[in-house]
Each structure stands twice: as structure tokens, then as C-alpha cells.
Design a protein around this motif. Structure first.
Motif, PDB file in Angstrom:
ATOM      1  N   ALA A 158      -6.434   1.582  -8.666  1.00  0.00           N
ATOM      2  CA  ALA A 158      -6.669   2.933  -9.166  1.00  0.00           C
ATOM      3  C   ALA A 158      -7.654   2.858 -10.321  1.00  0.00           C
ATOM      4  O   ALA A 158      -7.886   1.778 -10.891  1.00  0.00           O
ATOM      5  CB  ALA A 158      -5.368   3.589  -9.614  1.00  0.00           C
ATOM      6  N   THR A 174       4.393   5.109 -13.421  1.00  0.00           N
ATOM      7  CA  THR A 174       3.282   5.094 -12.463  1.00  0.00           C
ATOM      8  C   THR A 174       1.978   4.669 -13.122  1.00  0.00           C
ATOM      9  O   THR A 174       1.139   4.028 -12.471  1.00  0.00           O
ATOM     10  CB  THR A 174       3.076   6.479 -11.831  1.00  0.00           C
ATOM     11  N   THR A 188       0.814  -1.212   0.000  1.00  0.00           N
ATOM     12  CA  THR A 188       0.000   0.000   0.000  1.00  0.00           C
ATOM     13  C   THR A 188       0.854   1.273   0.000  1.00  0.00           C
ATOM     14  O   THR A 188       0.468   2.274  -0.612  1.00  0.00           O
ATOM     15  CB  THR A 188      -0.933   0.014   1.221  1.00  0.00           C
ATOM     16  N   ALA A 189       1.993   1.272   0.683  1.00  0.00           N
ATOM     17  CA  ALA A 189       2.849   2.456   0.693  1.00  0.00           C
ATOM     18  C   ALA A 189       3.396   2.739  -0.706  1.00  0.00           C
ATOM     19  O   ALA A 189       3.470   3.891  -1.148  1.00  0.00           O
ATOM     20  CB  ALA A 189       3.996   2.278   1.687  1.00  0.00           C
ATOM     21  N   THR A 227       1.954   1.874  -3.496  1.00  0.00           N
ATOM     22  CA  THR A 227       0.828   2.353  -4.293  1.00  0.00           C
ATOM     23  C   THR A 227       0.542   3.820  -4.013  1.00  0.00           C
ATOM     24  O   THR A 227       0.262   4.606  -4.931  1.00  0.00           O
ATOM     25  CB  THR A 227      -0.418   1.507  -4.003  1.00  0.00           C
ATOM     26  N   ALA A 228       0.615   4.209  -2.741  1.00  0.00           N
ATOM     27  CA  ALA A 228       0.375   5.615  -2.389  1.00  0.00           C
ATOM     28  C   ALA A 228       1.417   6.534  -3.023  1.00  0.00           C
ATOM     29  O   ALA A 228       1.086   7.637  -3.489  1.00  0.00           O
ATOM     30  CB  ALA A 228       0.376   5.777  -0.873  1.00  0.00           C
ATOM     31  N   SER A 229       2.664   6.094  -3.059  1.00  0.00           N
ATOM     32  CA  SER A 229       3.705   6.915  -3.682  1.00  0.00           C
ATOM     33  C   SER A 229       3.472   7.041  -5.187  1.00  0.00           C
ATOM     34  O   SER A 229       3.697   8.111  -5.771  1.00  0.00           O
ATOM     35  CB  SER A 229       5.085   6.320  -3.411  1.00  0.00           C
ATOM     36  N   GLU A 279       0.536   6.963  -6.640  1.00  0.00           N
ATOM     37  CA  GLU A 279      -0.604   7.853  -6.827  1.00  0.00           C
ATOM     38  C   GLU A 279      -0.211   9.312  -6.658  1.00  0.00           C
ATOM     39  O   GLU A 279      -0.671  10.187  -7.413  1.00  0.00           O
ATOM     40  CB  GLU A 279      -1.710   7.484  -5.833  1.00  0.00           C
ATOM     41  N   THR A 280       0.653   9.597  -5.704  1.00  0.00           N
ATOM     42  CA  THR A 280       1.124  10.968  -5.515  1.00  0.00           C
ATOM     43  C   THR A 280       1.918  11.444  -6.725  1.00  0.00           C
ATOM     44  O   THR A 280       1.716  12.556  -7.235  1.00  0.00           O
ATOM     45  CB  THR A 280       1.998  11.064  -4.255  1.00  0.00           C
TER      46      THR A 280
END
Length: 275
Positions: free
Chosen positions: A140, A192, A69-70, A72-74, A76-77
Motif C-alpha cells: 500500500a 490496518t 492477498t485476501a 491485505t484486501a480486507s 485496505e477495505t
């Protein structure tokens, strides 16, 4: 691609330079467009090796993103920072500044990169109408057709345009750094889109090819419309900004009277006895 080789179009040297420069820009545009056309044909024809590569990479990266998840969050940012809206806003701000200082042709060239890029992406997506990857548990979501990637295309156009604007005022080290950062940023944004499972790798590659066609094509169009105007505007930017840059550098010197070249040091070579 840099815009500094032109001189006044009234001189024979300028005409020779322009004749030498236009084929180079045209070759970039036509070569990139040809590569995009070949890739589009392979995508539309469902070429086996390309399809296997697309599905293999997309599935592997999506599986990794789903488990981390971390990570994936990076992604998305990063993809948000590199979205077409942000990229076109950067080009719009650069164009507005160039217009304000009188570099009108260069401002139009910069704005055209954003506008032509948007139109080319819309037309290509409508033509291909390729479906995006579909997963039972997506990390996403994205709307619209997949090919080519709008994020990849917009980031590549913006990076190339900004590097071209910086190039004339930079030394070799800065140019290499800017090119490396532009290429790295473009690659990361493209990655990404595949990592989040909303594009196939060939979508990203298609976006980069079409970006090259847009940058090269708009440059050729402006050079044919106003020969030598881009180079003259580059010199205008240099003239308008140089005094400000020099004043900033002067303000950074704590003791202006000791700045290099403003004084000579006299060394006392006499011995202790004065001889």
C-alpha cells in the motif's frame, strides 16, 4: 466523556457541577497532550526500545500482508472505511442534524471535533515530519508525514464524539456496547495502518493520544464559552426526538389497544358450575 451532568447555569447546583466537570475534561486534555508530547520526544530522539518495537512490528505485519492477498484486501477495505474523510463526514452529518433541530451549541461542538482534529493533525505532522516505513515491495502507499496517524486520530475522535452523543439516551447495556464498538473500531482502523506498512505503531499511538487532547480540549473550550449549554442542548435533543421515538415504538405494536399498561385483565375465577 458524557455531557449530561449540567443543569441551568443560574442555579447553585449547576455552578458546582460545572466546577466539578471542567477539571475532569481539562485533566483528560492535558493528560493526553502530555502523553503525546512524551511520545513525540521519544520518536524525535530515536529512543532505541521504541525504534526496535516499531520496526519489529511493522516488518512482521508487512511480511504477513505481502504473503496473504485476501488479508491485505480486507485491511485496505477497512482502512478506507475508517479514513479521515469518512470520519469527518460522519461528524459533519451529525452536526448538521443537531443544528437542524436547534441544538446549536452541541452542533458546534461536534463540528469542532472534526475541524480542530484536522488542524491538530496537520500541525503535528508538520512538526514531527517523520518518514513513513519504506519497503522494497510495498502492499500500500500513503503520502505525507507519518506521525501521528491521521486515520487513527480521526477514528478515535469520531468514536468518542458519537458515543458522547448517544450516551444520554442509552441505558447501561447500550452504553457498554457503544463504548466497546467504538474502541474496537478505533483499534481495528489503527491496526490496518500498521498492517498495510504505511505507519509505525507509535504513529497510531500518537494519533490516539492527540485525539484525546482534541476531544477534551474542545469540550473545555465550549464549556468556558457557554457554561451549561452542552447539557441544555442534550435535553433539547431528548425533547425533540422523544415523541418520534415513542411513535415508532407505538407503530411497532401490532395491537396498540393491547399495549402494556393500557388495559387490565379480569380473570374468571368461578368454577364450571358457576360458583
Amino acid at each position: 466523556m458524557h455531557l449530561t451532568s449540567g443543569l441551568d447555569r443560574r442555579t447553585p447546583t449547576s455552578r458546582r457541577t460545572l466546577r466539578a466537570r471542567l477539571p475532569r475534561y481539562a485533566a483528560i486534555a492535558m493528560g493526553a497532550l502530555a502523553l503525546f508530547g512524551v511520545l513525540l520526544a521519544l520518536v524525535e530522539g530515536g529512543w532505541g526500545p521504541l525504534a526496535r518495537l516499531d520496526h519489529g512490528w511493522a516488518a512482521a505485519l508487512h511480511g504477513y500482508a505481502r504473503q496473504h492477498t485476501a488479508w491485505t484486501a480486507s485491511l485496505e477495505t477497512t482502512t478506507t472505511l475508517g479514513c479521515p474523510l469518512v470520519m469527518r463526514t460522519l461528524l459533519g452529518l451529525a452536526a448538521a442534524w443537531l443544528w437542524a433541530i436547534g441544538a446549536r451549541t452541541l452542533a458546534g461542538w461536534t463540528a469542532a471535533q472534526a475541524l480542530v482534529g484536522w488542524g491538530a493533525a496537520w500541525a503535528a505532522k508538520s512538526l514531527a515530519d517523520r518518514a513513513r516505513p519504506s519497503w522494497p515491495d510495498p502492499v500500500a502507499h500513503a503520502a505525507g508525514a507519518a506521525f501521528p496517524s491521521g486515520h487513527a486520530m480521526a477514528s478515535a475522535i469520531t468514536a468518542a464524539t458519537l458515543v458522547a452523543l448517544i450516551w444520554p439516551r442509552a441505558d447501561r447495556a447500550v452504553r457498554i456496547t457503544c463504548c466497546a464498538l467504538g474502541a474496537l473500531g478505533t483499534a481495528v482502523v489503527g491496526f490496518t495502518r500498521v498492517g498495510l506498512g504505511v505507519h509505525w505503531p507509535s504513529d497510531v499511538l500518537g494519533g490516539w493520544f492527540l485525539a484525546g487532547a482534541v476531544v477534551g480540549g474542545t469540550t473545555v473550550a465550549v464549556e468556558l464559552w457557554r457554561p451549561g449549554a452542552l447539557s441544555r442542548d442534550v435535553r433539547r435533543v431528548d425533547w425533540r426526538t422523544r415523541p418520534r421515538v415513542q411513535s415508532v415504538l407505538a407503530a411497532a405494536v401490532p395491537f396498540p389497544e393491547l399495549a402494556p399498561g393500557t388495559f387490565e385483565v379480569e380473570f374468571d375465577t368461578r368454577g364450571p358450575d358457576g360458583s
